[in-house]
Design an enzyme around this catalytic site. Structure first.
Site, PDB file in Angstrom:
ATOM      1  N   GLU A  79       0.770  -0.998   0.119  1.00 37.39           N
ATOM      2  CA  GLU A  79      -0.283  -0.038  -0.054  1.00 37.39           C
ATOM      3  C   GLU A  79       0.624   1.453  -0.402  1.00 37.39           C
ATOM      4  O   GLU A  79       1.869   1.531   0.713  1.00 37.39           O
ATOM      5  CB  GLU A  79      -1.096   0.047   1.192  1.00 37.39           C
ATOM      6  CG  GLU A  79      -2.359  -0.711   0.837  1.00 37.39           C
ATOM      7  CD  GLU A  79      -2.427  -1.051   2.468  1.00 37.39           C
ATOM      8  OE1 GLU A  79      -2.710   0.113   2.809  1.00 37.39           O
ATOM      9  OE2 GLU A  79      -3.410  -2.136   2.769  1.00 37.39           O
ATOM     10  N   ASP A 119      -4.069   3.383  -0.915  1.00 37.77           N
ATOM     11  CA  ASP A 119      -4.035   4.275   0.328  1.00 37.77           C
ATOM     12  C   ASP A 119      -4.525   5.299   0.222  1.00 37.77           C
ATOM     13  O   ASP A 119      -3.883   6.352  -0.481  1.00 37.77           O
ATOM     14  CB  ASP A 119      -2.759   3.977   1.170  1.00 37.77           C
ATOM     15  CG  ASP A 119      -3.118   3.066   2.926  1.00 37.77           C
ATOM     16  OD1 ASP A 119      -4.364   3.349   2.617  1.00 37.77           O
ATOM     17  OD2 ASP A 119      -2.811   2.562   3.414  1.00 37.77           O
ATOM     18  N   GLU A 149     -11.998   1.908   3.829  1.00 34.28           N
ATOM     19  CA  GLU A 149     -11.546   1.783   5.147  1.00 34.28           C
ATOM     20  C   GLU A 149     -12.169   2.324   6.393  1.00 34.28           C
ATOM     21  O   GLU A 149     -13.474   2.934   6.168  1.00 34.28           O
ATOM     22  CB  GLU A 149     -10.164   2.952   5.579  1.00 34.28           C
ATOM     23  CG  GLU A 149      -9.217   1.871   3.786  1.00 34.28           C
ATOM     24  CD  GLU A 149      -7.658   3.107   4.391  1.00 34.28           C
ATOM     25  OE1 GLU A 149      -8.275   4.115   4.598  1.00 34.28           O
ATOM     26  OE2 GLU A 149      -6.652   1.954   4.198  1.00 34.28           O
TER      27      GLU A 149
HETATM   28  P1  C2E Z   1      -3.523   2.710   7.279  1.00 34.38           P
HETATM   29  O1  C2E Z   1      -2.910   2.250   6.465  1.00 34.38           O
HETATM   30  O2  C2E Z   1      -4.440   3.614   7.099  1.00 34.38           O
HETATM   31  O3  C2E Z   1      -4.165   2.082   8.256  1.00 34.38           O
HETATM   32  C1  C2E Z   1      -4.994   2.011   8.908  1.00 34.38           C
HETATM   33  C2  C2E Z   1      -5.526   2.384  10.115  1.00 34.38           C
HETATM   34  O4  C2E Z   1      -6.762   2.713  10.306  1.00 34.38           O
HETATM   35  C3  C2E Z   1      -5.403   1.616  11.050  1.00 34.38           C
HETATM   36  O5  C2E Z   1      -4.306   2.474  12.045  1.00 34.38           O
HETATM   37  C4  C2E Z   1      -6.577   1.139  11.914  1.00 34.38           C
HETATM   38  O6  C2E Z   1      -6.134   0.507  13.058  1.00 34.38           O
HETATM   39  C5  C2E Z   1      -7.182   2.113  11.650  1.00 34.38           C
HETATM   40  N1  C2E Z   1      -8.852   1.701  11.687  1.00 34.38           N
HETATM   41  C6  C2E Z   1      -9.143   0.489  11.102  1.00 34.38           C
HETATM   42  N2  C2E Z   1     -10.605   0.329  11.439  1.00 34.38           N
HETATM   43  C7  C2E Z   1     -10.804   1.430  11.485  1.00 34.38           C
HETATM   44  C8  C2E Z   1     -12.008   2.042  11.984  1.00 34.38           C
HETATM   45  O7  C2E Z   1     -13.113   1.221  11.749  1.00 34.38           O
HETATM   46  N3  C2E Z   1     -12.195   3.025  12.613  1.00 34.38           N
HETATM   47  C9  C2E Z   1     -10.848   4.507  12.943  1.00 34.38           C
HETATM   48  N4  C2E Z   1     -11.130   4.955  13.748  1.00 34.38           N
HETATM   49  N5  C2E Z   1      -9.987   3.035  12.824  1.00 34.38           N
HETATM   50  C10 C2E Z   1      -9.750   2.107  11.691  1.00 34.38           C
HETATM   51  P2  C2E Z   1      -2.931   2.487  12.972  1.00 34.38           P
HETATM   52  O8  C2E Z   1      -2.733   1.223  13.028  1.00 34.38           O
HETATM   53  O9  C2E Z   1      -2.719   3.603  13.864  1.00 34.38           O
HETATM   54  O10 C2E Z   1      -2.194   3.075  11.905  1.00 34.38           O
HETATM   55  C11 C2E Z   1      -2.268   4.482  11.707  1.00 34.38           C
HETATM   56  C12 C2E Z   1      -1.428   4.418   9.839  1.00 34.38           C
HETATM   57  O11 C2E Z   1      -0.464   4.008  10.536  1.00 34.38           O
HETATM   58  C13 C2E Z   1      -2.112   2.987   8.942  1.00 34.38           C
HETATM   59  O12 C2E Z   1      -3.068   4.238   8.482  1.00 34.38           O
HETATM   60  C14 C2E Z   1      -0.840   3.478   8.131  1.00 34.38           C
HETATM   61  O13 C2E Z   1      -0.691   5.143   6.937  1.00 34.38           O
HETATM   62  C15 C2E Z   1      -0.022   3.594   8.889  1.00 34.38           C
HETATM   63  N6  C2E Z   1       1.408   2.309   9.123  1.00 34.38           N
HETATM   64  C16 C2E Z   1       0.353   1.672  10.363  1.00 34.38           C
HETATM   65  N7  C2E Z   1       1.290   1.083  10.258  1.00 34.38           N
HETATM   66  C17 C2E Z   1       2.320   0.823   9.057  1.00 34.38           C
HETATM   67  C18 C2E Z   1       3.812   0.268   8.703  1.00 34.38           C
HETATM   68  O14 C2E Z   1       4.183  -0.655   9.559  1.00 34.38           O
HETATM   69  N8  C2E Z   1       4.454   0.904   7.870  1.00 34.38           N
HETATM   70  C19 C2E Z   1       4.238   2.529   6.957  1.00 34.38           C
HETATM   71  N9  C2E Z   1       4.881   2.849   6.201  1.00 34.38           N
HETATM   72  N10 C2E Z   1       3.403   2.828   7.716  1.00 34.38           N
HETATM   73  C20 C2E Z   1       1.957   1.749   8.630  1.00 34.38           C
HETATM   74 CA    CA Z   2      -5.273   3.606   4.817  1.00 31.36          CA
HETATM   75 CA    CA Z   3      -2.600   1.090   4.761  1.00 26.40          CA
END
Ligand code: C2E
Ligand code: CA
Ligand code: CA
Length: 788
Positions: free
Chosen positions: A650, A680, A737
């Site tokens: 992504e 994404d 999402e």
């Molecule tokens: P993202 O790629 O858009 O990942 C989805 C985020 O939305 C995740 O937050 C997830 O917990 C949250 N989410 C999923 N379903 C729902 C929902 O129904 N309601 C709400 N309010 N939130 C939901 P998370 O895990 O805190 O990650 C935040 C962002 O951090 C991610 O957005 C992504 O951009 C980044 N990220 C996470 N892991 C990685 C990684 O391994 N590498 C990189 N480069 N970025 C990462």
């Molecule tokens: Ca996303």
């Molecule tokens: Ca993502």
């Protein structure tokens, strides 16, 4: 008296008389010429010229005397004794040399009198010594008044001669002086001859040894001519060579670029062409003009080298010159100045200084120069007890401009921004460019923070206007961070750092806005730094872990894959969410190590799942620029044995804005491996359509902010509808999402969305190696959620 003189003419043989006058004049002119040469000569040459002059006039006077005596025929036999002749010559040469020396070396009015009197005494001494040894058949009676008249007239001429001689500079004066000197000798002899009266005695001329007239005439004539010729020759050769030397010197002087000017008693007597060009005047205009304090403005020392201002004669603008001056004579009356035009040098220096202090594209101050000026400004502000403010300005998404419109457009934008900043910021401000798209403005005084806020507002307004470049419309905007002196800090570097922190906050809170610094930010910056250090260690110490969030098909609700989301088990702070450390990782480049860790862990865990679900990982924009990314992915797939078709990467839209060519090349090569690429957070970015056209994505994920609002705003529903339609027309499946409610789910399904992700389907949870507890056989979202 006249009868005596007329009697004298009867007694003269005119040939000898003529020769006598001729020899006399010739030797006088020669002597004066040599004297003139001696006067200006220095060192050893000087006495040689003066002695030559004395010898010349001595011989001249001596031979004039004898020629006159030969011409004189008293009607009785006469003859000259050799002793008298020799003594007369010695006396003549010695005394006349003394006279010449006196004229040359004595200064003041006494010079001409002393010289003249000594000269005539010499003539008289020579005359009477010779007369003393004059043999004649008779007795000579002298008439005193004539003798005295001779002395007086001769002295008058001699004094006149030396007076006319003056500074010996002009040829005319020399000639007059020579003639006067000749007249002095001639009149002395004429009057002395006239004073003589011979009463003849019968018999032969007395004396044992008498030199005959002819012998005297020949030998005297020859000797005198040799002497005169020698002197004259020397003078001529010298004149010629010194004229050549002068000519050579003048050519040399004119050939130099330096202006050369010579003064006597401070007044110009000569100058070379370069000087005339510098001063913009002709030689004639300058002669007699003073140099210092008129042409050259002081400020330099009399002896050494120094700079001065040269004011041209035509009153054009004065310019800097380097002046070296040196006295030519011991009394410092003559001075030579060498003057070098410093305009070119100053211009070059100025240019170098400018280049060193200014940014080439915008001509604004560069970082160093800005900091120096800021230091000075703050110093002044603290003495005058005035406030100051620093505005840190950063263009939003400037990379975008470069990538979409090209670097020339980027440069144009930067120049336009600089010029707008100049227009907005008038008055006591300094403006600098401290980075690619980073500008700083320091404001002096005013009512703070009100004025700074107003300025920031004006800048944001001004930079919001679109920029036209080659018929392209370029949209830009700027964020501004503001810090205040002395409220926030009194150090220049802190002021800039604090404004930068405020800028960071402005960017974070949605760009195109301004933010004031507060000390709580300072703390957060320190905190970020600490966090970055911890994260570096954390990656090495395996403190990271992965949560997996399921994605389900809209049509049948079956789980089709999982997105790997990173977590960090911080030893002190506890479990941390990516929002709290991903930005820090990106700032420090740690994101690449982090991304590689996620890639390896996600692949190896997914490879061990019982069912072949897809696994999606997030790759940061920075990581996508990494040249070794593709090889790394390939290697990981081989090592873990995960099928490439199960891996999905992504990326966000911003990944295509850094270096689009490189990003696209990496994406194509990843796709060539068989890996799938998803777009994404779609919809939050910038020019969404162009990114979709740039690359054939395998999936588009609608950002959860739109999904969140579909129940609330019509606008969000329209956006979701549009994105779904767009995906369908491109043949790209759409994932929604952040689906949390059944209503959202219903709406998305009705719009034809393909997949859903969100808390409604399942929260991100660690399954990893414990995947045996997770039963992939269960296909409902709730079952998936329960399974972990
Ligand atoms: P993202 O790629 O858009 O990942 C989805 C985020 O939305 C995740 O937050 C997830 O917990 C949250 N989410 C999923 N379903 C729902 C929902 O129904 N309601 C709400 N309010 N939130 C939901 P998370 O895990 O805190 O990650 C935040 C962002 O951090 C991610 O957005 C992504 O951009 C980044 N990220 C996470 N892991 C990685 C990684 O391994 N590498 C990189 N480069 N970025 C990462
Ligand atoms: Ca996303
Ligand atoms: Ca993502």
């Amino acid at each position: 008296m006249f009868d005596r003189l007329s009697a004298l003419t009867d007694q003269f043989q005119s040939n000898y008389a003529l020769i006598a006058v001729g020899v006399c004049m010739l030797s006088s002119l020669t002597a004066v010429r040599l004297l003139a040469r001696g006067v200006v000569a220095r060192g050893e040459a000087r006495p040689i010229w003066l002695i030559l002059s004395g010898i010349s006039i001595g011989f001249g006077a001596w031979s004039t005397h004898f020629m006159t005596m030969l011409a004189y025929d008293p009607g009785v036999a006469t003859g000259h004794g050799p002793v008298g002749m020799v003594m007369a010559l010695i006396l003549a040469v010695l005394m006349m040399t003394a006279a010449i020396y006196t004229t040359a070396n004595v200064t003041g009015w006494i010079r001409v009198f002393a010289g003249g009197i000594i000269f005539v005494l010499g003539v008289a001494a020579m005359h009477y010594t010779s007369m003393n040894d004059f043999r004649i058949n008779g007795t000579i009676f002298y008439n005193k008044p004539y003798m005295i008249a001779g002395l007086v007239v001769a002295t008058a001429f001699a004094v006149g001669s030396f007076a006319v001689f003056g500074d010996a500079k002009s040829t005319l004066k020399q000639a007059l002086s020579g003639i006067f000197l000749g007249l002095s000798i001639t009149t002395f002899h004429v009057l002395n001859m006239a004073s003589m009266h011979v009463v003849s005695k019968p018999g032969a001329a007395g004396g044992a040894l008498v030199i005959s007239d002819a012998a005297i005439a020949v030998s005297i004539g020859a000797m005198t001519l040799v002497v005169i010729a020698t002197g004259l020759g020397a003078a001529l050769v010298d004149a010629q060579s010194s004229e050549k030397a002068v000519e050579r010197l003048r050519r040399l002087a004119n050939g130099t670029f330096e202006g050369i000017v010579i003064t006597t008693h401070g007044r110009i007597v000569d100058a070379n062409n370069s000087f005339l060009n510098l001063v913009r005047a002709s030689r004639e205009e300058l002669l007699g003009k003073p140099v210092e304090n008129s042409i050259l403005e002081r400020g330099y020392s009399q002896t050494g080298n120094d700079d001065a201002l040269l004011s041209p004669y035509d009153r054009s603008e004065a310019f800097p010159v380097e002046v070296r001056s040196r006295s030519l004579s011991e009394d410092k009356s003559e001075t030579v100045y060498a003057i070098r035009d410093l305009r070119e040098q100053r211009r070059a220096e100025e240019e170098i200084r400018h280049l060193a202090q200014h940014d080439a594209t915008t001509q604004l101050l560069n970082r160093n120069a800005f900091m120096n000026r800021l230091d000075m400004m703050l110093e002044r502000a603290s003495t005058e007890q005035e406030p100051a403010a620093l505005l840190f300005i950063d263009l939003d998404l400037f990379k975008n401009v470069n990538d979409v419109h090209g670097h020339r457009a980027g440069d144009h934008v930067i120049m336009e921004v600089a010029s707008r900043l100049r227009t907005v910021m008038k008055g006591t401000t300094i403006i600098g460019r401290v980075g690619g798209d980073e500008f700083v403005v320091a404001i002096y005084g005013g009512a703070q923070p009100k004025d700074a806020a107003q300025c920031a507002h004006n800048i944001i307004e001004e930079l919001q206007r679109e920029i036209i470049f080659e018929e392209q419309q370029i949209e830009i905007s700027a964020s501004v961070g503001v810090s205040l002196f002395p409220d926030d800090t009194d150090s220049a570097s802190d002021l800039v750092a604090f404004a930068d922190m405020a800028l960071y906050r402005a960017k974070k809170s949605g760009r195109n806005t301004a933010c004031f610094f507060s000390h709580e930010m300072d703390e957060s910056v320190r905190d970020r730094r600490r966090l970055a250090r911890d994260l570096k260690k954390g990656i090495d110490n395996n403190e990271l872990l992965l949560s997996y969030q399921p994605l389900a098909s809209m049509t049948d609700g079956r789980v089709v894959g999982f997105e790997a989301l990173v977590r960090w088990q911080h030893p002190v702070r506890g479990l941390m969410q990516p929002d709290d450390f991903i930005l820090v990782a990106e700032e420090n480049g740690l994101i690449i190590a982090l991304g590689n860790w996620v890639l390896e862990r996600a692949c190896s865990e997914a490879a061990q799942w019982e069912r072949p679900f897809r696994v999606a990982i997030n790759i940061s924009a920075l990581h996508l620029q990494d040249n070794s990314l593709v090889a790394r992915v390939h290697e990981t797939l081989v090592n873990t044995g995960l099928s490439p078709s199960r891996l999905e990467i992504e990326i966000t839209e911003s990944a295509l804005f850094l270096d689009q060519a490189r990003a696209l090349s990496n994406l194509r090569r990843l796709k060539a491996l068989g890996v799938r690429i998803a777009m994404d957070d779609f919809g939050t970015g910038y020019s969404s359509l162009s990114t979709l056209n740039a690359f054939p994505f395998d999936r588009i994920k609608i950002d959860r902010s739109f999904v969140e609002d579909v129940g609330r705003t019509e606008q969000s529903r329209m956006i979701v509808r549009a994105i779904v339609g767009l995906g369908h027309s491109l043949g790209v499946p759409i994932t929604a999402e952040g689906v949390e409610t059944e209503e959202q789910m219903e709406f998305l399904r009705s719009e034809g969305c393909d997949q859903a992700q969100g808390f409604l389907i399942g929260r991100p949870e660690a399954i990893g190696l414990h995947s045996e507890h997770f039963s992939p056989a269960t296909s409902t979202p709730s079952a998936v959620a329960k399974a972990s």
